[in-house]
Design an enzyme around this catalytic site. Structure first.
Site, PDB file in Angstrom:
ATOM      1  N   GLY A  28       0.785  -1.228   0.000  1.00 12.65           N
ATOM      2  CA  GLY A  28       0.000   0.000   0.000  1.00 12.65           C
ATOM      3  C   GLY A  28       0.813   1.272   0.000  1.00 12.65           C
ATOM      4  O   GLY A  28       1.999   1.284   0.322  1.00 12.65           O
ATOM      5  N   ASN A  29       0.143   2.363  -0.358  1.00 14.02           N
ATOM      6  CA  ASN A  29       0.789   3.669  -0.436  1.00 14.02           C
ATOM      7  C   ASN A  29      -0.256   4.761  -0.493  1.00 14.02           C
ATOM      8  O   ASN A  29      -1.385   4.543  -0.911  1.00 14.02           O
ATOM      9  CB  ASN A  29       1.709   3.751  -1.670  1.00 14.02           C
ATOM     10  CG  ASN A  29       1.066   3.169  -2.908  1.00 14.02           C
ATOM     11  OD1 ASN A  29       0.191   3.781  -3.504  1.00 14.02           O
ATOM     12  ND2 ASN A  29       1.487   1.968  -3.288  1.00 14.02           N
ATOM     13  N   SER A  45       9.237   3.347  -2.132  1.00 17.70           N
ATOM     14  CA  SER A  45       8.991   1.940  -2.436  1.00 17.70           C
ATOM     15  C   SER A  45       9.662   1.006  -1.435  1.00 17.70           C
ATOM     16  O   SER A  45      10.851   1.138  -1.134  1.00 17.70           O
ATOM     17  CB  SER A  45       9.499   1.625  -3.846  1.00 17.70           C
ATOM     18  OG  SER A  45       9.282   0.274  -4.168  1.00 17.70           O
ATOM     19  N   GLY A  46       8.872   0.047  -0.930  1.00 18.76           N
ATOM     20  CA  GLY A  46       9.432  -1.028  -0.126  1.00 18.76           C
ATOM     21  C   GLY A  46       9.957  -0.650   1.244  1.00 18.76           C
ATOM     22  O   GLY A  46      10.640  -1.455   1.878  1.00 18.76           O
ATOM     23  N   SER A  74       7.124   4.959  -4.671  1.00 20.74           N
ATOM     24  CA  SER A  74       6.307   3.756  -4.763  1.00 20.74           C
ATOM     25  C   SER A  74       6.246   3.213  -6.187  1.00 20.74           C
ATOM     26  O   SER A  74       6.237   3.975  -7.151  1.00 20.74           O
ATOM     27  CB  SER A  74       4.890   4.080  -4.298  1.00 20.74           C
ATOM     28  OG  SER A  74       3.988   3.069  -4.669  1.00 20.74           O
ATOM     29  N   ASP A  76       3.787   2.149  -7.533  1.00 20.82           N
ATOM     30  CA  ASP A  76       2.495   2.554  -8.096  1.00 20.82           C
ATOM     31  C   ASP A  76       2.440   4.039  -8.446  1.00 20.82           C
ATOM     32  O   ASP A  76       1.368   4.572  -8.758  1.00 20.82           O
ATOM     33  CB  ASP A  76       1.374   2.237  -7.097  1.00 20.82           C
ATOM     34  CG  ASP A  76       1.254   0.751  -6.817  1.00 20.82           C
ATOM     35  OD1 ASP A  76       0.976   0.006  -7.766  1.00 20.82           O
ATOM     36  OD2 ASP A  76       1.453   0.341  -5.658  1.00 20.82           O
ATOM     37  N   HIS A  95      -3.736   3.454  -2.270  1.00 21.23           N
ATOM     38  CA  HIS A  95      -3.791   2.101  -2.832  1.00 21.23           C
ATOM     39  C   HIS A  95      -3.436   1.126  -1.725  1.00 21.23           C
ATOM     40  O   HIS A  95      -2.419   1.294  -1.053  1.00 21.23           O
ATOM     41  CB  HIS A  95      -2.803   1.969  -3.990  1.00 21.23           C
ATOM     42  CG  HIS A  95      -2.685   0.571  -4.528  1.00 21.23           C
ATOM     43  ND1 HIS A  95      -3.783  -0.187  -4.870  1.00 21.23           N
ATOM     44  CD2 HIS A  95      -1.592  -0.214  -4.759  1.00 21.23           C
ATOM     45  CE1 HIS A  95      -3.369  -1.367  -5.314  1.00 21.23           C
ATOM     46  NE2 HIS A  95      -2.061  -1.407  -5.251  1.00 21.23           N
ATOM     47  N   HIS A  97      -3.966  -3.289  -0.372  1.00 24.15           N
ATOM     48  CA  HIS A  97      -4.408  -4.644  -0.700  1.00 24.15           C
ATOM     49  C   HIS A  97      -5.212  -5.162   0.487  1.00 24.15           C
ATOM     50  O   HIS A  97      -5.027  -6.290   0.933  1.00 24.15           O
ATOM     51  CB  HIS A  97      -3.212  -5.547  -1.010  1.00 24.15           C
ATOM     52  CG  HIS A  97      -2.584  -5.276  -2.335  1.00 24.15           C
ATOM     53  ND1 HIS A  97      -2.668  -6.133  -3.405  1.00 24.15           N
ATOM     54  CD2 HIS A  97      -1.878  -4.205  -2.784  1.00 24.15           C
ATOM     55  CE1 HIS A  97      -2.031  -5.617  -4.447  1.00 24.15           C
ATOM     56  NE2 HIS A  97      -1.541  -4.436  -4.097  1.00 24.15           N
ATOM     57  N   ASP A 120     -24.451   5.769   2.389  1.00 23.27           N
ATOM     58  CA  ASP A 120     -23.932   6.999   2.982  1.00 23.27           C
ATOM     59  C   ASP A 120     -22.804   7.591   2.137  1.00 23.27           C
ATOM     60  O   ASP A 120     -22.482   8.772   2.263  1.00 23.27           O
ATOM     61  CB  ASP A 120     -23.393   6.740   4.392  1.00 23.27           C
ATOM     62  CG  ASP A 120     -24.504   6.648   5.432  1.00 23.27           C
ATOM     63  OD1 ASP A 120     -25.599   7.155   5.171  1.00 23.27           O
ATOM     64  OD2 ASP A 120     -24.250   6.062   6.501  1.00 23.27           O
ATOM     65  N   HIS A 171      -6.618  -7.334  -8.962  1.00 24.89           N
ATOM     66  CA  HIS A 171      -5.548  -6.583  -8.320  1.00 24.89           C
ATOM     67  C   HIS A 171      -6.007  -6.170  -6.925  1.00 24.89           C
ATOM     68  O   HIS A 171      -5.924  -6.975  -5.995  1.00 24.89           O
ATOM     69  CB  HIS A 171      -5.172  -5.382  -9.195  1.00 24.89           C
ATOM     70  CG  HIS A 171      -3.967  -4.638  -8.738  1.00 24.89           C
ATOM     71  ND1 HIS A 171      -3.424  -3.593  -9.455  1.00 24.89           N
ATOM     72  CD2 HIS A 171      -3.203  -4.749  -7.619  1.00 24.89           C
ATOM     73  CE1 HIS A 171      -2.371  -3.114  -8.797  1.00 24.89           C
ATOM     74  NE2 HIS A 171      -2.225  -3.793  -7.682  1.00 24.89           N
ATOM     75  N   TYR A 229     -26.765  15.743   8.259  1.00 24.40           N
ATOM     76  CA  TYR A 229     -25.877  14.884   9.039  1.00 24.40           C
ATOM     77  C   TYR A 229     -24.683  15.704   9.556  1.00 24.40           C
ATOM     78  O   TYR A 229     -24.102  16.489   8.812  1.00 24.40           O
ATOM     79  CB  TYR A 229     -25.369  13.724   8.177  1.00 24.40           C
ATOM     80  CG  TYR A 229     -24.431  12.794   8.895  1.00 24.40           C
ATOM     81  CD1 TYR A 229     -24.901  11.688   9.604  1.00 24.40           C
ATOM     82  CD2 TYR A 229     -23.054  13.014   8.855  1.00 24.40           C
ATOM     83  CE1 TYR A 229     -24.030  10.849  10.265  1.00 24.40           C
ATOM     84  CE2 TYR A 229     -22.181  12.178   9.525  1.00 24.40           C
ATOM     85  CZ  TYR A 229     -22.669  11.096  10.228  1.00 24.40           C
ATOM     86  OH  TYR A 229     -21.815  10.266  10.884  1.00 24.40           O
TER      87      TYR A 229
END
Length: 232
Positions: A28-29, A45-46, A74, A76, A95, A97, A120, A171, A229
């Site tokens: 994720g990122n 990244s990583g 990243s 992505d 993003h 997973h 909502d 994905h 609301y």
């Protein structure tokens, strides 16, 4: 140039992902954009979340080129860049997973609108973009993922300002919003809605979709011209 604000916003939003149970390890990122400069800050990244800091966020332009930062952005990044360049109404992208949303993506299914929690946030099924074509996969994969999302919205006639989430077939999910914090909020909501939809189908495989009157009521009370609301 001063990138302090977007670096801090991106860092804080990224740190929310493990706290909300939306990522495992380095999955994720999150990115935060500054449109006045045509740039965004994104997770390197990583790099493990515990090792992140605002200074480690990488500054990238809307073509995916690194502007400032000693670490690789990243993997992505080009997907984020495409979405920022094509959709000028967003300033934050996430993003992940996350388990339940990714399971729906792997099933290549839209998430049906079964209840008021879903309503909502939007009044349509959460879209799942079709799996990427072989030609796109062989090309610039992350860049094409951005267009995979955009093409899905065009084909389904959806407005990215109203539906701030998508599943990428086989994905995982992407969400976006007015800033990174809102995009993270949408990511958490998507995961919860995905979980509830799965449980709904397990309890009753023939569960009906939410009826229009309830759907409209719950969406309008939060987003309509006469919304009531929350606190004014």
């Amino acid at each position: 140039m001063n990138y302090k604000y977007i670096r801090e916003a991106a860092y804080e939003a990224n740190m929310q992902l493990p706290q909300l149970g939306l990522v495992l390890f380095t999955f994720g990122n999150v990115s935060e954009a500054d449109r006045s400069q045509g740039l965004f800050a994104i997770k390197p990244s990583g790099v493990a979340y515990n090792d992140l800091s605002p200074e480690k966020m990488v500054i990238v332009d809307f073509d995916g080129n690194t502007v400032e930062g000693s670490l690789n952005p990243s993997s992505d990044t080009k997907t984020h860049a495409v979405l920022y360049k094509q959709w000028d109404g967003i300033n934050g992208i996430v993003h992940t997973h996350s388990t339940y949303a990714t399971a729906w993506a792997q099933s290549q299914r839209d998430i049906p609108i079964f209840g008021t929690t879903h309503a909502d946030y939007n009044t349509v099924d959460i879209p799942c973009a079709p799996p990427m074509s072989d030609e796109m996969i062989k090309g610039n994969y992350e860049y094409e993922t951005g267009f995979q999302i955009i093409n899905c919205f065009n084909e389904k006639n959806l407005d990215y300002k109203e539906v701030e989430m998508v599943l990428v077939g086989n994905h995982a999910p992407f969400t976006w919003g007015k800033n990174a914090a809102k995009a993270v909020h949408n990511s958490a909501v998507l995961e919860q809605v995905a979980k509830m939809a799965l449980l709904t189908e397990q309890i009753n495989p023939q569960a009906p979709r939410l009826k229009q009157a309830l759907m409209s009521k719950h969406y309008e009370r939060k987003h309509g011209p006469d919304s009531y609301y929350g606190q004014s």
